[in-house]
Design an enzyme around this catalytic site. Sequence first.
Site, short mmCIF file in Angstrom:
data_model
loop_
_atom_site.label_atom_id
_atom_site.label_comp_id
_atom_site.label_asym_id
_atom_site.label_seq_id
_atom_site.Cartn_x
_atom_site.Cartn_y
_atom_site.Cartn_z
N TYR A 210 4.65 -27.31 81.95
CA TYR A 210 3.65 -26.76 80.80
C TYR A 210 2.58 -26.07 81.42
CZ TYR A 210 0.41 -26.56 77.04
OH TYR A 210 -0.29 -26.02 76.21
N GLU A 298 -0.03 -19.66 76.31
CA GLU A 298 0.61 -21.08 76.68
C GLU A 298 2.21 -20.83 76.98
OE1 GLU A 298 2.05 -23.34 73.38
OE2 GLU A 298 0.97 -24.95 73.83
#
Length: 489
Positions: A210, A298
Amino acid sequence: MAVSLPAIAALYLSVNAFSCSGVAATIAKTRVSRSAPARLKSLIGFFMAATVFGSISATQANSRRKIVAESRSAGYSTLSENPEPADWRPPLLVMNIHEYQARELLQKFDVATTRGRVAATLDEAEQIARELGDIDIVVKAQIHAGGRGKGSFKNGFKGGVHVRKTPQEVREVAEKMLGEILVTHQTGQAGRLVNKVLVAESADIAREIYFAVLLDRATAAPLIVASTEGGVEIETVAEKSPEKIIREPINPLAGLQTYQARKLATQLGFESSQLKNASKLFEGLYRTFIAYDCSMVEVNPLVVTSKGEVLVLDAKFNLDDNALYRHPEIAAMRDIAEEDPREVEASKHGLNYVGLDGNIACLVNGAGLAMATMDIIKFYGGEPANFLDVGGGATEEQVTEAFKILIADKKVKAILVNIFGGIMKCDVIAQGIIGAAKTVKLSVPLVVRLEGTNVERGKQLLKESGLALIAADDLADAAQKVVGAAKGK
Ligand code: GDP
Ligand code: MN
């Protein structure tokens, strides 16, 4: 790496201009639970908890002053001094783009991703698959929401991300997605219509990471958030194993430094042979974030393939609408079909509307009053359905349109008009309400609290109109009355 001064000024303003309704509305969006920004909300909550809420050290305050002073002396004025550009459009609050569009933007900054293109028809999907060659191919539903992998279509088909081997199989999967409604944990029960699919080379995933660059309101600077636990919901990781969340604050003047990119790559467990590519990818993501005035970039997952390549597989962008006029190519990416129709209608009339999940509609002026109104409604046990900020200088026509939008929402069980007349005059609001009531039938109870400029005239107009409404004296009285009315009491 050089960061442009306007970008810094925009960053400064977007964090500090709390009096600007657009920004406050954005905050409200992240404060009040709503599917799309939910992940941002929990992330922000997480960072807020980790810092001293709202307090800024003297050094930071000084450096901010310096940044603004510098950008001014360089000839850039603040937003309030700037005349609105000729092509100014009503604010969007936060603009989202599709994954395939995010990939296009990332590629401009040399961010490595898989080969692929977007398809709107079955023929296109099959054709792209054929061009990609004899390899595994991933087909991904394009909607403005995450959780597609684990989502399911209303037609019963499971998952919005599928890997297939042949162009024919790609076509078959696309057929189950295109024109169908995908429900994920971020879309709510209504789901989203899939109009396009991304057809791309499938990555042979060894590891999922992530990685996000976002604007940290507490430090008024970019922050990189990363974790070795990619491919899953980051909120869950933050909650269950907070030690697995890496945070790297970035100095907006200096930008992401090489040592920071290396440090992140090491912390994320990249092997020495991969450090260079990983750092390059992080730098590309940071540059993209700055170049397009994003509030968030993101990537989940960022992957290491079995061959050791480092690639972006899924990217989501949030863009600051206040800076959109500087990026016409991004403004053109707006997909109105993905937006709340109530918000689209409001933006046509220059109104700031934020849709929420409750049943009490709020017509207010000013973001601060909007916040206070929602807080007090919740305090008395109610739930706001929305808030519509008519701002400082709305016309009677705008107020009428605002009212129509509120009444059209079937979830709304009661309406609260809470106006403090400063620049906005109470009699204009009253005229707007009366005007709206002429064209749309007022089918739910209406509580009105007016105060300030021309309040007597406003109250008199409402009285003379003969409209059935519940008058309130102050904020607490108004909130209790509207909560009661929404519950049918
Ligand atoms: P999201 O569910 O909306 O976040 O969509 P993602 O693009 O993140 O896809 C969900 C999951 O599908 C990822 O975490 C991966 O595990 C998997 N996935 C995505 N792209 C590929 C791919 O190219 N190949 C393979 N094998 N799996 C993929
Ligand atoms: Mn994802």
